[in-house]
Design a protein around this motif. Structure first.
Motif, PDB file in Angstrom:
ATOM      1  N   SER A 235       0.818  -1.222   0.000  1.00  0.00           N
ATOM      2  CA  SER A 235       0.000   0.000   0.000  1.00  0.00           C
ATOM      3  C   SER A 235       0.846   1.265   0.000  1.00  0.00           C
ATOM      4  CB  SER A 235      -0.945   0.006   1.211  1.00  0.00           C
ATOM      5  OG  SER A 235      -0.206   0.116   2.418  1.00  0.00           O
ATOM      6  N   GLU A 236       0.205   2.377  -0.310  1.00  0.00           N
ATOM      7  CA  GLU A 236       0.899   3.666  -0.390  1.00  0.00           C
ATOM      8  C   GLU A 236       0.074   4.757   0.269  1.00  0.00           C
ATOM      9  OE1 GLU A 236      -0.282   5.164  -4.833  1.00  0.00           O
ATOM     10  OE2 GLU A 236       0.764   3.245  -4.682  1.00  0.00           O
ATOM     11  N   SER A 237       0.726   5.799   0.714  1.00  0.00           N
ATOM     12  CA  SER A 237       0.010   6.922   1.329  1.00  0.00           C
ATOM     13  C   SER A 237      -0.622   7.784   0.243  1.00  0.00           C
ATOM     14  CB  SER A 237       0.970   7.775   2.165  1.00  0.00           C
ATOM     15  OG  SER A 237       1.721   8.640   1.325  1.00  0.00           O
ATOM     16  N   PRO A 238      -1.641   8.588   0.579  1.00  0.00           N
ATOM     17  CA  PRO A 238      -2.235   9.495  -0.410  1.00  0.00           C
ATOM     18  C   PRO A 238      -1.244  10.518  -0.953  1.00  0.00           C
ATOM     19  CG  PRO A 238      -3.722   9.187   1.445  1.00  0.00           C
ATOM     20  CD  PRO A 238      -2.414   8.559   1.833  1.00  0.00           C
ATOM     21  N   ARG A 239      -0.180  10.771  -0.212  1.00  0.00           N
ATOM     22  CA  ARG A 239       0.804  11.758  -0.658  1.00  0.00           C
ATOM     23  C   ARG A 239       1.613  11.248  -1.860  1.00  0.00           C
ATOM     24  NH1 ARG A 239       1.978  15.181   3.811  1.00  0.00           N
ATOM     25  NH2 ARG A 239       3.566  16.204   2.530  1.00  0.00           N
ATOM     26  N   PHE A 240       1.691   9.931  -2.013  1.00  0.00           N
ATOM     27  CA  PHE A 240       2.462   9.354  -3.120  1.00  0.00           C
ATOM     28  C   PHE A 240       1.852   9.740  -4.459  1.00  0.00           C
ATOM     29  CE2 PHE A 240       3.942   5.417  -5.517  1.00  0.00           C
ATOM     30  CZ  PHE A 240       5.271   5.812  -5.591  1.00  0.00           C
ATOM     31  N   VAL A 241       0.552   9.572  -4.606  1.00  0.00           N
ATOM     32  CA  VAL A 241      -0.088   9.972  -5.857  1.00  0.00           C
ATOM     33  C   VAL A 241      -0.120  11.494  -5.963  1.00  0.00           C
ATOM     34  CG1 VAL A 241      -2.502  10.076  -5.054  1.00  0.00           C
ATOM     35  CG2 VAL A 241      -1.998   9.418  -7.418  1.00  0.00           C
ATOM     36  N   SER A 263      -0.063   5.470 -13.617  1.00  0.00           N
ATOM     37  CA  SER A 263      -0.182   5.098 -12.209  1.00  0.00           C
ATOM     38  C   SER A 263       0.887   5.815 -11.402  1.00  0.00           C
ATOM     39  CB  SER A 263      -0.033   3.585 -12.033  1.00  0.00           C
ATOM     40  OG  SER A 263       1.308   3.185 -12.255  1.00  0.00           O
ATOM     41  N   SER A 264       0.647   5.942 -10.112  1.00  0.00           N
ATOM     42  CA  SER A 264       1.617   6.589  -9.234  1.00  0.00           C
ATOM     43  C   SER A 264       2.940   5.838  -9.247  1.00  0.00           C
ATOM     44  CB  SER A 264       1.060   6.664  -7.807  1.00  0.00           C
ATOM     45  OG  SER A 264       0.599   5.387  -7.374  1.00  0.00           O
ATOM     46  N   GLY A 265       2.881   4.496  -9.221  1.00  0.00           N
ATOM     47  CA  GLY A 265       4.106   3.699  -9.221  1.00  0.00           C
ATOM     48  C   GLY A 265       4.911   3.865 -10.491  1.00  0.00           C
ATOM     49  N   GLU A 266       4.225   3.928 -11.631  1.00  0.00           N
ATOM     50  CA  GLU A 266       4.907   4.116 -12.915  1.00  0.00           C
ATOM     51  C   GLU A 266       5.605   5.466 -12.963  1.00  0.00           C
ATOM     52  OE1 GLU A 266       3.673   4.655 -17.655  1.00  0.00           O
ATOM     53  OE2 GLU A 266       2.128   4.284 -16.135  1.00  0.00           O
ATOM     54  N   LEU A 267       4.908   6.519 -12.534  1.00  0.00           N
ATOM     55  CA  LEU A 267       5.479   7.861 -12.598  1.00  0.00           C
ATOM     56  C   LEU A 267       6.625   8.041 -11.610  1.00  0.00           C
ATOM     57  CD1 LEU A 267       2.294  10.058 -13.128  1.00  0.00           C
ATOM     58  CD2 LEU A 267       4.025   9.369 -14.812  1.00  0.00           C
ATOM     59  N   ALA A 268       6.593   7.304 -10.495  1.00  0.00           N
ATOM     60  CA  ALA A 268       7.702   7.381  -9.543  1.00  0.00           C
ATOM     61  C   ALA A 268       8.998   6.921 -10.187  1.00  0.00           C
ATOM     62  CB  ALA A 268       7.394   6.528  -8.310  1.00  0.00           C
ATOM     63  N   GLN A 269       8.905   5.915 -11.061  1.00  0.00           N
ATOM     64  CA  GLN A 269      10.089   5.420 -11.746  1.00  0.00           C
ATOM     65  C   GLN A 269      10.601   6.413 -12.786  1.00  0.00           C
ATOM     66  OE1 GLN A 269      11.672   2.489 -10.771  1.00  0.00           O
ATOM     67  NE2 GLN A 269      10.178   2.810  -9.155  1.00  0.00           N
ATOM     68  N   VAL A 270       9.695   7.226 -13.329  1.00  0.00           N
ATOM     69  CA  VAL A 270      10.090   8.214 -14.335  1.00  0.00           C
ATOM     70  C   VAL A 270      10.680   9.458 -13.679  1.00  0.00           C
ATOM     71  CG1 VAL A 270       9.258   9.752 -16.153  1.00  0.00           C
ATOM     72  CG2 VAL A 270       8.374   7.409 -15.993  1.00  0.00           C
ATOM     73  N   ASP A 275       7.462   7.776  -1.764  1.00  0.00           N
ATOM     74  CA  ASP A 275       6.407   7.921  -0.765  1.00  0.00           C
ATOM     75  C   ASP A 275       7.032   8.468   0.513  1.00  0.00           C
ATOM     76  OD1 ASP A 275       3.934   7.802   0.444  1.00  0.00           O
ATOM     77  OD2 ASP A 275       3.596   5.680   0.047  1.00  0.00           O
ATOM     78  N   LEU A 276       6.219   8.651   1.546  1.00  0.00           N
ATOM     79  CA  LEU A 276       6.694   9.235   2.794  1.00  0.00           C
ATOM     80  C   LEU A 276       7.784   8.410   3.458  1.00  0.00           C
ATOM     81  CD1 LEU A 276       3.259  10.345   4.305  1.00  0.00           C
ATOM     82  CD2 LEU A 276       4.896  11.741   3.020  1.00  0.00           C
ATOM     83  N   ASP A 277       7.831   7.111   3.172  1.00  0.00           N
ATOM     84  CA  ASP A 277       8.831   6.240   3.785  1.00  0.00           C
ATOM     85  C   ASP A 277      10.040   6.008   2.875  1.00  0.00           C
ATOM     86  OD1 ASP A 277       7.729   4.679   1.839  1.00  0.00           O
ATOM     87  OD2 ASP A 277       7.177   3.006   3.144  1.00  0.00           O
ATOM     88  N   SER A 278      10.212   6.881   1.880  1.00  0.00           N
ATOM     89  CA  SER A 278      11.333   6.808   0.930  1.00  0.00           C
ATOM     90  C   SER A 278      11.257   5.604   0.001  1.00  0.00           C
ATOM     91  CB  SER A 278      12.687   6.801   1.667  1.00  0.00           C
ATOM     92  OG  SER A 278      12.863   7.984   2.404  1.00  0.00           O
ATOM     93  N   SER A 279      10.085   4.993  -0.102  1.00  0.00           N
ATOM     94  CA  SER A 279       9.937   3.843  -0.991  1.00  0.00           C
ATOM     95  C   SER A 279       9.169   4.228  -2.249  1.00  0.00           C
ATOM     96  CB  SER A 279       9.201   2.701  -0.283  1.00  0.00           C
ATOM     97  OG  SER A 279       7.820   2.997  -0.155  1.00  0.00           O
ATOM     98  N   GLN A 280       9.229   3.355  -3.253  1.00  0.00           N
ATOM     99  CA  GLN A 280       8.493   3.534  -4.501  1.00  0.00           C
ATOM    100  C   GLN A 280       7.686   2.266  -4.762  1.00  0.00           C
ATOM    101  OE1 GLN A 280      11.989   4.374  -6.955  1.00  0.00           O
ATOM    102  NE2 GLN A 280      11.265   6.466  -7.244  1.00  0.00           N
ATOM    103  N   TYR A 304      10.561  -0.396  -4.069  1.00  0.00           N
ATOM    104  CA  TYR A 304      11.941   0.055  -4.127  1.00  0.00           C
ATOM    105  C   TYR A 304      12.199   1.107  -3.049  1.00  0.00           C
ATOM    106  CZ  TYR A 304      10.877  -1.855  -8.694  1.00  0.00           C
ATOM    107  OH  TYR A 304      10.426  -2.659  -9.703  1.00  0.00           O
ATOM    108  N   ILE A 305      13.338   1.031  -2.395  1.00  0.00           N
ATOM    109  CA  ILE A 305      13.711   1.995  -1.372  1.00  0.00           C
ATOM    110  C   ILE A 305      14.804   2.892  -1.928  1.00  0.00           C
ATOM    111  CG2 ILE A 305      14.585   2.331   0.963  1.00  0.00           C
ATOM    112  CD1 ILE A 305      11.897   0.987   0.911  1.00  0.00           C
ATOM    113  N   LYS A 306      14.612   4.189  -1.801  1.00  0.00           N
ATOM    114  CA  LYS A 306      15.598   5.144  -2.305  1.00  0.00           C
ATOM    115  C   LYS A 306      16.229   5.883  -1.136  1.00  0.00           C
ATOM    116  CE  LYS A 306      15.410   7.440  -5.929  1.00  0.00           C
ATOM    117  NZ  LYS A 306      15.138   8.496  -6.911  1.00  0.00           N
TER     118      LYS A 306
END
Length: 323
Positions: A235-241, A263-270, A275-280, A304-306
């Motif tokens: 799951s992801e927080s609302p802040r991710f999207v 999707s939020s996950g796709e755009l995170a890779q671009v 997300d708030l926990d430094s993950s994607q 993924y953790i960044k």
């Protein structure tokens, strides 16, 4: 970041959930954000939830933007027109429109075929999911199209690829969420010649207020919900999207996404945001390859953790030098 300083945004349906997360992240990037919904401090909608648009506006301002709450029922054309007239009078422009109006979770009879589903609730669901977006587009687009590079985000649940291949548990819910994807594509055909961009955007498994409440957890201890539902670890927080929308709004090559389902996950890779926990979290790939495949919960390779810089392009790179 203040790359959206001077930009005017309208997040329609920003009382809670994804809408609130998007409004806050636009504010964190410096935008002035009009947040609309039916629930205010003085009046609760049929949702009967405690969250209010005033709270969202305050969070936007605290994040660094300027939040302006306006009570609006987006099924009422007169109210929507009055809202747009106000934005034009106060700001003279509109740069970002996010259509996140929904509010129909309590109307879904999950797993009920169309002949057993409440017709009244089903049709109400479609009105809330589709009519509200059409009414809002009708009145806001003339203002948004006055400036090039305007962005329209149609919020939905599921990507085009996933929704077109999978039945979304209820006929009415399936129609509601898939229709919005097509709406974004159709909008793209109409606004593209004006230099503006429309996209459909879905979060993953979002930790909305209602979802956290369902599992008896809070954002601070959300991982405890995995005891009841192991797959909740994706799951992801609302802040991710929200960060996905902010990244889109700052992209100088925004037009490349016109008509796309994202999707939020796709755009995170671009764009490289987290997300708030430094993950994607890459939720939709996880749903397809793990949940739908009947595999046990395991986010390895999907969250993924960044902790440091990677070779992924970031917002500044895509937006050119500076903002």
């Amino acid at each position: 970041m203040t790359c959206l300083q001077g930009k005017i945004a309208l997040v329609a349906g920003a009382t809670r959930g994804a809408g609130r997360g998007i409004a806050v992240e636009l504010g964190a990037s410096g935008a002035t954000v009009y947040v609309t919904g039916r629930s205010t401090i003085a009046h609760r909608s049929e949702y009967d939830r405690p969250e209010t648009i005033e709270e969202t506006a305050e969070l936007v301002t605290m994040a660094g933007g300027h939040g302006i709450p306006v009570q609006v029922d987006h099924l009422d054309p007169d109210q929507v027109k009055k809202l747009v007239d106000r934005i034009e009078q106060e700001q003279g422009r509109l740069d970002i429109l996010v259509n996140d109006i929904w509010g129909a979770e309590k109307m879904i009879d999950w797993d009920a075929p169309v002949w057993k589903h409440s017709l009244e609730k089903g049709l109400r669901m479609l009105r809330l999911a589709i009519d509200t977006h059409l009414i809002t587009n009708h009145f806001t687009l003339p203002l948004l199209l006055k400036n090039k590079n305007g962005l329209i985000v149609e919020m939905t649940d599921g990507t085009a690829d996933y929704n077109y291949k999978n039945y979304r548990v209820s006929m009415f819910y399936d129609q509601a969420k898939t229709s919005v994807i097509r709406m974004a594509w159709a909008l793209a055909q109409e606004i593209g010649p004006y230099g503006c961009t429309a996209v459909a955007l879905t979060p993953g498994w979002i930790r909305s207020e209602m979802m956290l409440e369902h599992y008896g957890v809070h954002e601070e201890n959300w991982k405890d919900a995995a005891v009841k539902e192991p797959h909740f670890i994706i799951s992801e927080s609302p802040r991710f999207v929200g960060r996905a929308v902010a990244a889109l709004a700052q992209d100088s090559e925004l037009a490349r996404w016109n008509g796309r389902s994202l999707s939020s996950g796709e755009l995170a890779q671009v764009y490289g945001f987290t997300d708030l926990d430094s993950s994607q979290p890459d939720c939709w790939r996880y749903i397809t390859e793990v949940i739908d495949a009947g595999k046990p919960a395991n986010v390895e390779g999907y969250r993924y953790i960044k902790y440091k810089k990677t070779s992924l392009p970031n917002i500044e790179t895509l937006a050119g030098k500076g903002c």
